[in-house]
Design an enzyme around this catalytic site. Structure first.
Site, PDB file in Angstrom:
ATOM      1  CB  ALA A 160      -0.906  -0.010   1.232  1.00 61.47           C
ATOM      2  CG  LEU A 202      10.107  21.481   1.403  1.00 61.21           C
ATOM      3  CD1 LEU A 202       9.403  20.330   2.119  1.00 61.21           C
ATOM      4  CD2 LEU A 202      11.587  21.505   1.785  1.00 61.21           C
ATOM      5  CG  ASN A 250       4.086  25.410  -3.672  1.00 60.34           C
ATOM      6  OD1 ASN A 250       4.192  26.533  -3.180  1.00 60.34           O
ATOM      7  ND2 ASN A 250       4.439  25.137  -4.918  1.00 60.34           N
ATOM      8  CG  ASN A 298      10.610  12.254  -9.219  1.00 58.65           C
ATOM      9  OD1 ASN A 298      11.163  12.920 -10.104  1.00 58.65           O
ATOM     10  ND2 ASN A 298       9.569  11.488  -9.441  1.00 58.65           N
ATOM     11  CE1 TYR A 335       5.312   6.950  -3.435  1.00 60.70           C
ATOM     12  CE2 TYR A 335       7.237   7.370  -4.799  1.00 60.70           C
ATOM     13  CZ  TYR A 335       6.182   6.551  -4.429  1.00 60.70           C
ATOM     14  OH  TYR A 335       6.017   5.332  -5.045  1.00 60.70           O
ATOM     15  CE  LYS A 358       6.706   4.007  -1.792  1.00 62.07           C
ATOM     16  NZ  LYS A 358       6.052   2.759  -1.387  1.00 62.07           N
ATOM     17  CB  THR A 361      -0.152   1.576 -12.028  1.00 66.79           C
ATOM     18  OG1 THR A 361       0.570   2.739 -11.618  1.00 66.79           O
ATOM     19  CG2 THR A 361       0.678   0.338 -11.802  1.00 66.79           C
TER      20      THR A 361
END
Ligand code: NAD
Length: 451
Positions: free
Chosen positions: A292, A300, A302, A350, A356, A360, A392
């Site tokens: 999930a 950053l 914003n 990224n 994110y 990760k 996806t």
């Protein structure tokens, strides 16, 4: 979402035009199908230096069903049948023996079929012998470079043998099969095992007898993972948020699994999973797949605190909490496997994804740190898959130009499919992969990002 460019380059005018314009020419990848679950054809087995594994390895390779040969000469069939080359470079200890890797591959690399495999076996670089370390590290540069130039959907990987070669069988079979179509340029260490090696009785159902729970299984990669695990013989529990209850129930029905509508960030999620997966005689869970994940992208400057904390909580906080609870409760049986989901964004970073990428990268930290302790204390392995650009709903929403860049900026010139992540997870989830621990395996077609 269909990759129109890949379809176009598969046509005669497409091939002509892209060649003339010097554009990328991605090859359709040979993936596993029910009719063709494995490659058929020849496998060359070379040895550089005086490897102690020569005999054992050739027996192991013969068990893949491929025709193992020691040279190209005298082959009755055409070059299309050459589906793999394995170079055992575990005994490479300096530039002289490293040259034997070049000598082995140089004459044959052109003969390798489209979607064929080059697999180099190495040893961990030594802390005490800098000549050996130099040569073994050299293999990494070699493999990564060959992966970038070889083309035609062919992949190149390095497996470092740090324990008995028998413990690498599931890994070698995976990397020499159509299941690893989108895995290239990887360095994977296969270590020792502290209990008896359990290899599958039936290699088409290596997860028979195991129960797996997949989070985020209502759609996308999680659904594909559940499907691959069931195909490989596992019983599955599919977890997703209560608002996706209908979708997850449908997937569960289709796969003959059980649905568990639950928000993985709930404080009692670990306890609920333990309860749901225990049977009359105790815990029944063998495989836990933390899949999930969410994105809430903003630069950053914003990004408000809510965007930050929701991503960190779903992608990392919940994984830390539920893993701790389940391990402490003994809810994952000995011999079990935990597979976490990182991302190349966590390796390369990224724009717009500080939240994110932090989550990760955190998954990678968790995986590497916990793996040795989880094995010693609980008999459970912990490994991560790190997907690159996978086709996806998540990536279909990416703007066209960025999407096209994401698709093409890897050695295979195309995006991966959810099934590619699923196949990698299935390999890590089987009992025979117990010697693979603490590894982060990128499923990214050898993405140029973070390489
Ligand atoms: P997706 O959005 O299609 O599916 C994610 C699933 O997780 C959904 O079904 C969603 O309902 C579920 N989920 C979200 N929050 C949850 C929660 N709190 N509790 C339980 N379930 C929850 O995403 P996907 O593309 O299939 O990605 C799956 C994983 O792979 C994610 O961890 C993602 O970060 C990672 N990943 C994807 C890509 C890609 O290219 N698609 C690349 C790298 C990494």
């Amino acid at each position: 979402m269909a990759d129109r460019y890949l379809n176009f380059t598969g046509t005669a005018p497409g091939r002509f035009l892209t060649r003339r314009l010097g554009l990328p020419q991605p090859a359709p990848l040979h993936r596993r199908t029910e009719e063709h679950p494995a490659f058929e054809g020849q496998l060359l087995h070379f040895t550089a230096g005086a490897s102690p594994y020569r005999k054992e390895l050739s027996e192991l390779l013969a068990r893949t069903g491929l025709q193992v040969r020691g040279s190209l000469s005298g082959r009755a069939a055409g070059p299309k049948d050459l589906v793999g080359v394995v170079v055992d470079a575990t005994a490479v200890t300096g530039p002289d023996t490293l040259a034997e890797v070049h000598a082995a591959l140089h004459p044959v690399v052109r003969s390798l079929a489209a979607s064929g495999r080059v697999l180099v076996l190495g040893a961990p670089p030594s802390a005490d012998d800098h000549h050996q370390a130099a040569a073994q590290q050299g293999l990494e540069g070699f493999v990564r470079s060959l992966g970038k130039e070889i083309g035609r959907g062919r992949t190149v990987n390095l497996v470092r043998i740090a324990g008995p070669v028998a413990a690498a069988e599931t890994t070698l079979r995976f990397l020499l099969s159509p299941r690893s179509a989108y895995v290239s340029g990887q360095v994977i260490e296969v270590g020792a095992i502290d209990s008896e090696l359990v290899l599958p009785d039936d290699w088409e159902r290596p997860l028979a007898g195991r129960t797996a729970l997949v989070t985020g299984a209502a759609r996308g990669i999680g659904e594909a993972v559940a499907e691959a695990l069931v195909r490989d013989g596992a019983r599955v529990v599919l977890l997703d948020v209560p608002s996706a209850e209908g979708d997850v129930a449908k997937v569960a029905e289709r796969l003959g699994g059980r649905a568990l509508p639950l928000d993985i960030t709930a404080d009692d999620a670990g306890e609920r999973i333990a309860e749901f997966t225990s049977g009359p005689d105790g815990p029944e869970l063998d495989v836990l797949v933390h899949n999930a994940g969410i994105t809430r992208d903003r630069r950053l400057a914003n990004m408000d605190a809510a965007r930050w904390s929701s991503v960190l909580d779903v992608n990392l906080g919940s994984v830390l909490r539920t893993t701790d609870t389940l391990l402490k409760a003994g809810a994952i049986r000995r011999g079990g496997s935990i597979v976490t989901t990182a991302s190349i964004a966590g390796i390369a970073g990224n724009t717009g994804q500080t939240n994110y990428a932090a989550s990760k990268a955190g998954i990678i930290g968790l995986t590497r740190s916990l793996a040795p302790r989880a094995r010693t204390e609980h008999g459970v392995t912990v490994n991560a898959v790190a997907p690159g650009f996978i086709e996806t709903k998540m990536t279909a929403a990416v703007p066209l130009v960025i999407r096209e860049a994401g698709r093409r900026m890897n050695s295979l010139g195309q995006g991966g499919l959810p099934v590619d992540v699923a196949e990698t997870t299935a390999w890590l989830a089987c009992a025979g992969s117990g010697a693979v621990n603490g590894q982060v395996v990128r499923v990214c077609g050898q993405s140029l990002l973070g390489a």
